[in-house]
Each structure stands twice: as C-alpha cells, then as structure tokens.
Design a protein around this motif. Structure first.
Motif, PDB file in Angstrom:
ATOM      1  N   ILE A   1      -5.382  -5.071   0.410  1.00 56.04           N
ATOM      2  CA  ILE A   1      -6.165  -4.313  -0.129  1.00 56.04           C
ATOM      3  C   ILE A   1      -7.578  -3.325   0.123  1.00 56.04           C
ATOM      4  N   ASN A   2      -6.723  -1.216  -0.145  1.00 52.98           N
ATOM      5  CA  ASN A   2      -8.174  -0.763  -0.240  1.00 52.98           C
ATOM      6  C   ASN A   2      -8.184  -0.360  -1.487  1.00 52.98           C
TER       7      ASN A   2
ATOM      8  N   ASN B   1       0.995  -1.203  -0.076  1.00 54.92           N
ATOM      9  CA  ASN B   1      -0.316   0.274   0.153  1.00 54.92           C
ATOM     10  C   ASN B   1       0.553   1.476   0.317  1.00 54.92           C
TER      11      ASN B   1
ATOM     12  N   GLU C   1       6.037   3.896   1.010  1.00 51.04           N
ATOM     13  CA  GLU C   1       5.399   2.503   0.445  1.00 51.04           C
ATOM     14  C   GLU C   1       6.208   1.744   1.153  1.00 51.04           C
TER      15      GLU C   1
ATOM     16  N   GLU D   1      -4.666   7.371   0.488  1.00 51.10           N
ATOM     17  CA  GLU D   1      -4.001   5.679   0.489  1.00 51.10           C
ATOM     18  C   GLU D   1      -4.043   5.345  -0.956  1.00 51.10           C
ATOM     19  N   TYR D   2      -3.797   4.394  -1.157  1.00 47.35           N
ATOM     20  CA  TYR D   2      -4.069   3.814  -2.408  1.00 47.35           C
ATOM     21  C   TYR D   2      -3.411   2.662  -2.328  1.00 47.35           C
ATOM     22  N   PRO D   3      -3.728   1.249  -3.379  1.00 42.32           N
ATOM     23  CA  PRO D   3      -2.847  -0.313  -2.972  1.00 42.32           C
ATOM     24  C   PRO D   3      -1.766   0.178  -4.800  1.00 42.32           C
TER      25      PRO D   3
END
Length: 340
Positions: free
Chosen positions: A242-243, A184, A234, A280-282
C-alpha cells in the motif's frame, strides 16, 4: 443551531451549501492553507449531477467539464465488447460529466464563499478531535501552516467531512485500518486529440491482466484542438504494498503492462508516456462500523463509509449524504436525536 464542519472538500462544502439553503448556520474548517485545483479527473453521474443542480452549480460545471455521450467496454486487444448511451442520452433527467476534480472543488468553494461569506469558510485549520457536553461540542484545532494549537471552536453539532483518515472518526475507532486488496492505481492526464467521439468514457482490459479507464475532462485545452484526457490504470497483484495518496507515480512500475496496447483507435502506451502528471493511489476502503453518530458528532462521506472509487462513488455519496443530513437537521428540535 450552529453546525461545525470539519473538512472543506466536496462533502464539507456541499453540506455547507445545503445547510445554508435551509437557513441553518454553519462554519467550515479546512486543513489546506489555500484551495488549489489539485488532482485528476472525476465522473459526475446523473445522481451526483442531481445533487449539484440543486446547489445551482450545474452551469459552472457545464462550462468547464465534458458531457459524456457513451460508455464503451473493450478487451485488452482494443476490440469493442459493448457500448451504451450515458446521462441524458440514456434517458436520465440529468447529464453525466467528466471534469477535473480540482475544478469541481473550486466551483463549490467559490459558491460557498459567495453565499456564506469568507468568514464562514476558514482554511488553514486542521481538526484534531472534538470534546462535547450537554450544551454543545468543541472542535480542537491546529493551524496547519505553523502547527500552533488554536482555541477550540464551539457549535451545537460537528460533522466529520475530513475524509478516509478522519481525525474525528479516529477518536472512536482508534485501531482501525484501511482495507487494501493489493490493487494500486496510477492516474494521469494527457493532452491529445479527442478519442472516438470526444465524448466517450472507455474501459479497456481487466483488473487481473491490466485495466485502464479513459475519458476527457477538458475540451479545447489549447489552440491545437487537444482535449485533456484523464486515465486511470489499475492491476491487482499478490505482493503489492500500500502506498500513500497523491504520491508521484513511476512509469516503470506499470507502463510495461500497457506498452504494446496499440489499437487502430488508440496507442495506450503513448497516452501514458505523454502524461502531464502521474499520481499513484492505493485502491482502499474500510470495513463497515456499528455507528457513525456519537452524541453531537457524526460522520459524512468518506469519513463515514469510504468505498472503492468506482463511478466516483465517494463524491456522489458525499453529495447525497449532505442533502440528506441537511434535510434531517432542518426538521430537528433536538440536534443529537436528529444525528442519531
């Protein structure tokens, strides 16, 4: 030939501009009800700037972005391992820029409105899928704001520029999932004094014990001499879930890793704590597929080949796709054969 473009992001708008320059009629259908300057930073490497220069938007980018002079690699103790010049300073024909992604998107949107006209850049239209026959293709649409189903939009060909979760791709690969390797990322922007040269792209640490990428995206963001600094943290973990995209990030989820990274040239914990915004990103991509073209429909950019956002791969490759596809269609006598 009339081309329908599903998606008005970087790929869709650059395709529209490339098609227009070649005399090909097109319409863009964008999901968002309005175009706003969303997101955080993006790096435009020389191969991306080559494509954007051909679209005549390089001066607009130079006006709001920051030209990178150098790329610096540090270990997690802030010790310099290696550095090299970037862009024109490294001998390339085109520069390298750091820029706010929303500002790049707005530059392309404004250029498309100017040269194509507002009637051909249509917002508030969510593409549901496509039907096709020997005479053309029909994009099935819904109004995003109301959910109302709208009459289908017909064209000779349709190009899916609707991203990693493309509705047009899902028609042909309904069971497909994104590939997530347990990484993430947290991205933010912080107002502060310039770091190093004020034109430096910095990579610190390693993905296994914590990595952060830092670079400026707006110069003189206020009257205090501050820049807007983009950063992306990261780390790879065994049990990461996973978001979703554009989810608000929580400091407690990642700040402890960087809290004690205090160098003589930067306090990383302070940089993170003082952020204007954290998302926040996967870190995801997708496995390759057998084909991108199905009759009168083809995929472009992340809808075709989503990849890790390293060196802003997604945007750069979408820009190259756009120019390549426009060149092919400009020479076409048979649209489906050209797409194939």
């Amino acid at each position: 030939m009339e081309v329908a473009i599903a998606g008005g992001g970087i790929g869709g708008l650059s395709l529209a501009l490339n098609l227009h320059r070649r005399g090909i009629s097109c319409r863009v259908y964008e999901t968002a009800p309005e175009i706003r300057e969303l997101g955080v930073g993006i790096t435009l490497l020389p191969h991306a700037m080559r494509e954007l220069t051909k679209l005549s938007v390089q001066d607009a980018i130079a006006a709001v972005g920051i030209e990178n002079r150098e790329s610096c690699f540090f270990n997690r103790f802030g010790q310099l391992l290696y550095k090299e010049p970037r862009g024109k300073f490294a001998g390339y024909s085109y520069p390298e820029y750091g820029i706010h992604r929303g500002k790049l998107h707005k530059i392309l949107y404004d250029e498309a409105l100017k040269v194509l006209g507002a009637e051909r850049i249509i917002t508030n239209r969510h593409c549901l899928g496509a039907d096709q026959d020997d005479r053309g293709v029909a994009l099935n649409m819904r109004e995003t704001s109301s959910g109302a189903v709208l009459p289908a939009e017909r064209a000779d060909v349709a190009i899916a520029c609707d991203g990693i979760n493309s509705a047009l791709r899902k028609q042909h690969y309904p069971a497909e999932q994104v590939a997530f390797a347990g990484i993430n990322t947290w991205r933010g922007v912080t107002r502060r004094k310039p770091i190093l040269t004020g034109r430096s792209y910095m990579r610190v640490g390693s993905i296994r014990t914590g990595k952060i990428v830092i670079y400026p995206i707006i110069d003189k963001v206020d009257d205090q001499g501050n820049q807007l600094i983009n950063w992306m943290a990261e780390i790879q973990t065994q049990n990461a879930a996973i978001n979703d995209w554009n989810k608000t990030g929580k400091l407690e989820d990642f700040l402890p890793i960087y809290e004690n990274w205090k160098f003589d040239w930067l306090d990383v914990g302070e940089l993170i704590r003082n952020a204007d915004q954290i998302l926040e990103y996967p870190m995801v991509d997708k496995d390759p597929v057998e084909q991108w073209t199905f009759g009168r429909v083809t995929f472009l950019g992340d809808a075709a080949h989503p990849m890790y956002p390293r060196g802003s791969n997604g945007a750069a490759q979408a820009l190259i796709d756009s120019r390549t596809l426009a060149d092919i269609l400009a020479k076409a006598t048979d649209a489906p054969a050209a797409l194939k």
